[in-house]
Design an enzyme around this catalytic site. Structure first.
Site: not given
Ligand code: NAD
Length: 483
Positions: A182, A255, A289, A386
């Protein structure tokens, strides 16, 4: 289900519309998602959005496909992954343009993301996971085997939708699992197109791709038919994923976010390293990230480094990613843009000095200039949180012990870097950063052979390398008595 021929795969072009992939079929749904072009701030495409019934069908298809898929050899599974990489290269231009339109990053970086995804996929399926013999003597033979877990749910964010899907996807498939993937509702399109390529190559049900909202992600983490969740996203959501997965004791890889420090020591040539540091902080407009999110510079090089970074900020061209001269695109979505604007206001109210950027431009699209801030307190929001956008604080230190203490004084622990001409000293200091990856004189370098993941609240587990691949498998001891 038969695998389509390589010739068909070669000639197949991507469809004009968007579909979910469930059980080997490209399907639509009643609900639709609007997708916004962040350079314009307006909807430019719509795609199907899955809900619980589609999720149940996808999980069912993945469960049905699992026995035959796990029975294949690593070599057979690797061959199909390599065909996927090949198709990604063939469709690179089309996919890269779509990625830029939905994500905002400059076209060259979209191409690089696809290139890198393909190269890493090829590299990962070259990694061996042999049976490990723990003991073998006259009385006994004990070995450690690894078997696939079953159905893996992969949930991805919006900053690098293709690459962050391919890492876990290839890990799961190569190790014999089937998948429900997803993407983020902000950037579902390129992943759905990759779904079409997956459908050309993999048997029906082995990979299912569902665009959908946050509630679909939550339904995946709670689903009894899913055995592992590989989640990439924010710390806050990661905690919800872990809590939800506990009910079925799903395996999880998380991650999550970072607040990565770069410590610049007193012996550097500030001008020579400024470009590297600037782009490690501002690439993808800071929405990475592991981007540098706090710069700690020794007082003896502080002014020179600030001046050199300001030069880079003034040179960097911000614009629509489709313009080939653009180096930094817009912030990806309105929610994140508003968050960064609020952070800029908060930083201004705190009395910090803006060396570059800080204006809020009018006009369409979610554009912000790269913003460099000094004279800011350690307990300010910009230093503590962040930011995940184009604003970075530069902090002064005189004693490296103090810099290390401040760099480590955070709940995040994704990565960090040390910059110095003295590699031995750099390595010693890097090893004291409380992070998953500590670099010296570089930042953001990763490889399919090197484990990547976060310490502290930046994650759980590792992706890539043997370590990452094994996290998609259950270790099983086989212990034989010889008499
Ligand atoms: P987010 O947590 O808002 O969403 C990520 C995904 O989770 C989306 O697909 C979203 O629809 C889904 N989601 C939302 N609520 C959920 C729930 N309750 N249960 C399961 N899935 C759910 O993150 P974002 O805003 O899309 O991404 C930015 C964040 O991602 C930043 O904090 C960034 O640092 C992190 N990130 C980490 C890495 C890594 O490898 N460590 C890589 C890229 C981004």
């Amino acid at each position: 289900m038969a695998i389509r021929s390589a010739e068909n795969a070669q000639s197949a072009a991507l469809r004009k519309d968007f579909s979910l992939l469930i059980g080997g079929e490209l399907v639509s749904s009643e609900r639709r998602l609007d997708v916004i072009d962040p350079a314009l701030g307006t909807v430019f495409a719509r795609c199907p959005a899955a809900e619980r019934p589609e999720l149940d069908r996808a999980v069912e298809a993945a469960r049905s496909a699992f026995p035959a898929w796990r029975a294949r050899s690593f070599a057979e599974r690797a061959a199909l992954v390599k065909r996927l990489s090949q198709r990604l290269r063939e469709q690179q231009n089309e996919l890269a343009e779509l990625l830029t339109r939905e994500q905002g990053k400059p076209l060259a970086q979209s191409v690089a993301e696809l290139d890198r995804g393909a190269a890493q996929s090829d590299a990962m399926v070259g990694i061996d996971i042999p049976v490990e013999v723990i003991a073998d003597d006259n009385d006994k033979h004990i070995e450690l085997r690894y078997r696939p877990l079953g159905v893996v749910g992969i949930i991805t964010p919006w900053n690098a939708p293709v690459n962050l899907a391919l890492g876990p996807l290839v890990s799961a498939l190569y190790t014999g699992n089937t998948v429900v993937l997803k993407p983020s509702p902000y950037t579902p399109l390129t992943t759905l197109k990759v779904g079409e390529l997956l459908n050309e190559i993999f048997p029906g049900g082995v990979v299912n791709v569902l665009a959908g909202g946050d509630e679909l992600g939550a339904a995946m983490t709670a689903h009894r038919g899913i055995d592992k969740i590989s989640f990439t996203g924010s710390v806050a959501t990661g905690k919800k994923v872990l809590a939800s997965a506990a009910a079925t004791l799903k395996r999880v890889t998380l991650e999550l976010g970072g607040n990565d420090p770069a410590i610049v020591l007193d012996d550097v040539d500030a001008k020579a390293i400024a470009k590297k540091i600037f782009f490690a902080a501002f690439v993808n407009s800071g929405q990475v990230c592991m981007a540098i999110k706090r710069i700690y510079a020794h007082e003896s090089v502080y002014d020179d480094l600030c001046a050199a970074l300001v030069d880079e900020a003034k040179k960097a061209k911000v614009g629509n990613g489709l313009d080939p001269t653009t180096e930094l695109g817009p912030v990806q979505n309105k929610m994140q843009y508003d968050k960064i604007v609020a952070l800029i206001e908060d930083t201004k109210n705190a009395g910090a000095t803006f060396l570059a950027g800080g204006e809020i431009p009018s006009g369409p699209g979610y554009f912000l200039q790269p913003t460099l801030v000094t004279n800011i307190a350690d307990d300010s929001r910009l230093v503590q949180e962040e930011q995940f956008g184009p604003i970075v604080p530069i902090l002064r230190f005189s004693d490296v012990e103090d810099a290390l203490r401040r760099a480590n004084d955070t709940r995040y622990g994704l990565s960090g870097s040390v910059w110095t001409k003295d590699l031995e000293r750099g390595a010693e200091i890097a090893a004291r950063l409380e992070v998953g990856t500590a670099w010296v004189n570089q930042h953001r370098t990763t490889s399919a052979f090197v484990p990547f993941g976060g310490a502290k609240e930046s994650g759980l587990g590792r992706q890539y390398s043997v370590l990452g691949l094994k996290s998609y498998m259950e270790p099983e001891v086989v212990s034989i008595a010889k008499h």
